[in-house]
Design an enzyme around this catalytic site. Sequence first.
Site, PDB file in Angstrom:
ATOM      1  N   LYS A   1       0.822  -1.222   0.000  1.00 39.73           N
ATOM      2  CA  LYS A   1       0.000   0.000   0.000  1.00 39.73           C
ATOM      3  C   LYS A   1       0.849   1.262   0.000  1.00 39.73           C
ATOM      4  CE  LYS A   1      -2.321  -0.475   3.761  1.00 39.73           C
ATOM      5  NZ  LYS A   1      -1.834  -1.739   4.277  1.00 39.73           N
TER       6      LYS A   1
ATOM      7  N   ARG B   1     -10.491   1.464   7.697  1.00 46.25           N
ATOM      8  CA  ARG B   1      -9.951   0.151   8.034  1.00 46.25           C
ATOM      9  C   ARG B   1     -10.964  -0.723   8.744  1.00 46.25           C
ATOM     10  NH1 ARG B   1      -4.177   0.924   7.891  1.00 46.25           N
ATOM     11  NH2 ARG B   1      -3.002  -0.847   8.633  1.00 46.25           N
TER      12      ARG B   1
ATOM     13  N   ARG C   1      11.743  -5.633   5.752  1.00 52.75           N
ATOM     14  CA  ARG C   1      11.685  -4.205   6.084  1.00 52.75           C
ATOM     15  C   ARG C   1      12.168  -3.975   7.523  1.00 52.75           C
ATOM     16  NH1 ARG C   1       6.070  -1.004   5.671  1.00 52.75           N
ATOM     17  NH2 ARG C   1       5.532  -2.186   7.522  1.00 52.75           N
TER      18      ARG C   1
ATOM     19  N   ARG D   1      10.904  -1.024  12.270  1.00 54.63           N
ATOM     20  CA  ARG D   1       9.587  -0.626  12.787  1.00 54.63           C
ATOM     21  C   ARG D   1       9.176  -1.587  13.905  1.00 54.63           C
ATOM     22  NH1 ARG D   1       5.007   0.693   8.307  1.00 54.63           N
ATOM     23  NH2 ARG D   1       3.645  -0.443   9.731  1.00 54.63           N
TER      24      ARG D   1
ATOM     25  N   ARG E   1      -1.453  -8.439  12.940  1.00 51.52           N
ATOM     26  CA  ARG E   1      -2.000  -7.398  12.032  1.00 51.52           C
ATOM     27  C   ARG E   1      -2.758  -8.047  10.878  1.00 51.52           C
ATOM     28  NH1 ARG E   1       3.524  -4.940  11.028  1.00 51.52           N
ATOM     29  NH2 ARG E   1       2.607  -3.713   9.344  1.00 51.52           N
TER      30      ARG E   1
HETATM   31  P1  B4P Z   1       3.340  -1.793   2.619  1.00 48.35           P
HETATM   32  O1  B4P Z   1       2.314  -2.807   2.380  1.00 48.35           O
HETATM   33  O2  B4P Z   1       3.342  -0.614   1.743  1.00 48.35           O
HETATM   34  O3  B4P Z   1       3.252  -1.512   4.200  1.00 48.35           O
HETATM   35  P2  B4P Z   1       2.472  -0.360   4.946  1.00 48.35           P
HETATM   36  O4  B4P Z   1       1.928   0.661   4.034  1.00 48.35           O
HETATM   37  O5  B4P Z   1       3.434   0.076   5.996  1.00 48.35           O
HETATM   38  O6  B4P Z   1       1.176  -1.036   5.536  1.00 48.35           O
HETATM   39  P3  B4P Z   1       0.808  -1.476   6.995  1.00 48.35           P
HETATM   40  O7  B4P Z   1      -0.595  -2.001   6.924  1.00 48.35           O
HETATM   41  O8  B4P Z   1       1.880  -2.393   7.467  1.00 48.35           O
HETATM   42  O9  B4P Z   1       0.917  -0.219   7.923  1.00 48.35           O
HETATM   43  P4  B4P Z   1       0.072   1.120   8.143  1.00 48.35           P
HETATM   44  O10 B4P Z   1       1.066   2.199   8.126  1.00 48.35           O
HETATM   45  O11 B4P Z   1      -1.092   1.243   7.215  1.00 48.35           O
HETATM   46  O12 B4P Z   1       4.840  -2.327   2.374  1.00 48.35           O
HETATM   47  C1  B4P Z   1       5.466  -3.290   3.110  1.00 48.35           C
HETATM   48  C2  B4P Z   1       6.847  -3.643   2.594  1.00 48.35           C
HETATM   49  O13 B4P Z   1       6.748  -4.394   1.380  1.00 48.35           O
HETATM   50  C3  B4P Z   1       7.769  -2.477   2.270  1.00 48.35           C
HETATM   51  O14 B4P Z   1       9.013  -2.711   2.886  1.00 48.35           O
HETATM   52  C4  B4P Z   1       7.940  -2.478   0.759  1.00 48.35           C
HETATM   53  O15 B4P Z   1       9.240  -2.117   0.359  1.00 48.35           O
HETATM   54  C5  B4P Z   1       7.680  -3.929   0.411  1.00 48.35           C
HETATM   55  N1  B4P Z   1       7.066  -4.073  -0.907  1.00 48.35           N
HETATM   56  C6  B4P Z   1       6.029  -3.341  -1.385  1.00 48.35           C
HETATM   57  N2  B4P Z   1       5.709  -3.746  -2.636  1.00 48.35           N
HETATM   58  C7  B4P Z   1       6.548  -4.792  -2.932  1.00 48.35           C
HETATM   59  C8  B4P Z   1       6.698  -5.650  -4.092  1.00 48.35           C
HETATM   60  N3  B4P Z   1       5.922  -5.545  -5.164  1.00 48.35           N
HETATM   61  N4  B4P Z   1       7.665  -6.605  -4.034  1.00 48.35           N
HETATM   62  C9  B4P Z   1       8.467  -6.722  -2.948  1.00 48.35           C
HETATM   63  N5  B4P Z   1       8.372  -5.934  -1.851  1.00 48.35           N
HETATM   64  C10 B4P Z   1       7.412  -4.982  -1.835  1.00 48.35           C
HETATM   65  O16 B4P Z   1      -0.536   0.928   9.622  1.00 48.35           O
HETATM   66  C11 B4P Z   1       0.280   0.801  10.761  1.00 48.35           C
HETATM   67  C12 B4P Z   1      -0.576   0.836  12.041  1.00 48.35           C
HETATM   68  O17 B4P Z   1      -1.221   2.126  12.195  1.00 48.35           O
HETATM   69  C13 B4P Z   1      -1.747  -0.148  12.124  1.00 48.35           C
HETATM   70  O18 B4P Z   1      -1.339  -1.429  12.585  1.00 48.35           O
HETATM   71  C14 B4P Z   1      -2.693   0.584  13.137  1.00 48.35           C
HETATM   72  O19 B4P Z   1      -2.239   0.412  14.453  1.00 48.35           O
HETATM   73  C15 B4P Z   1      -2.536   2.033  12.775  1.00 48.35           C
HETATM   74  N6  B4P Z   1      -3.545   2.498  11.796  1.00 48.35           N
HETATM   75  C16 B4P Z   1      -3.287   2.929  10.531  1.00 48.35           C
HETATM   76  N7  B4P Z   1      -4.432   3.297   9.918  1.00 48.35           N
HETATM   77  C17 B4P Z   1      -5.450   3.092  10.821  1.00 48.35           C
HETATM   78  C18 B4P Z   1      -6.860   3.268  10.780  1.00 48.35           C
HETATM   79  N8  B4P Z   1      -7.488   3.723   9.686  1.00 48.35           N
HETATM   80  N9  B4P Z   1      -7.583   2.967  11.886  1.00 48.35           N
HETATM   81  C19 B4P Z   1      -6.989   2.531  12.987  1.00 48.35           C
HETATM   82  N10 B4P Z   1      -5.660   2.316  13.097  1.00 48.35           N
HETATM   83  C20 B4P Z   1      -4.891   2.605  12.034  1.00 48.35           C
END
Ligand code: B4P
Length: 192
Positions: A15, A90, A129, A135, A146
Amino acid sequence: MSARLILLGPPGAGKGTQAELLAQNLNVPAISTGDIFRSNIKGGTELGQLVQDYTSKGELVPDSVTNDMVRDRLAADDVAQGFLLDGYPRNVAQVAELDTILADLGLELSGAVEITADSDVVVERLLKRAQIEGRVDDTEDVIRYRLDVYAAQTEPVSALYGSRNALVQVDGIGEVAEVAARIETAIAPLIG
Ligand code: B4P
């Protein structure tokens, strides 16, 4: 044409990675609730202190906190021509709140994009990562938790946008550029 999109997908589906590319392409701001929480935690703000316990355990932050933050962000001037919401809504209650926020602003959502990826692949990506970014929520136990939270609370969100005929699903497995190209093709009918 303004693009007002939501990006859904399990942790590690890509994402954050894809939101950045897509937002650049569409020339709209990418708004990541996770990034906003992390920068507040890093800056030691009141909001950061409030959410730290939830994010480190992989729990969703309470809706009251998240919804207010998104409402404020969507009222900013740079959002008038479109936005890409990454990680919000979410759960189903956040969908209802987003409906209200957009209705209050007189804006209409273009639709939702869900990036799909197998659990084993996402665990592997996030552990990688963890070695680079350190993280606190990227430990294997918290990642698996998660994923459970995603299945229980966020999969119903994609089902809901599906029932509104406002959802496209994109395979997140492959090179970053390949996935980006798939997303671009998939969203064309949503943004007209
Ligand atoms: P991503 O999938 O991009 O990870 P993310 O955006 O950090 O999503 P995540 O769900 O973990 O965290 P968020 O910040 O939303 O990438 C992951 C890795 O994969 C990266 O290292 C990337 O390089 C790699 N990658 C990507 N594409 C690839 C490909 N094609 N091939 C190989 N590698 C690849 O949320 C974090 C926390 O915040 C939640 O747990 C919650 O506590 C809170 N939160 C956020 N939004 C919320 C909401 N709306 N309501 C309540 N809590 C919320």
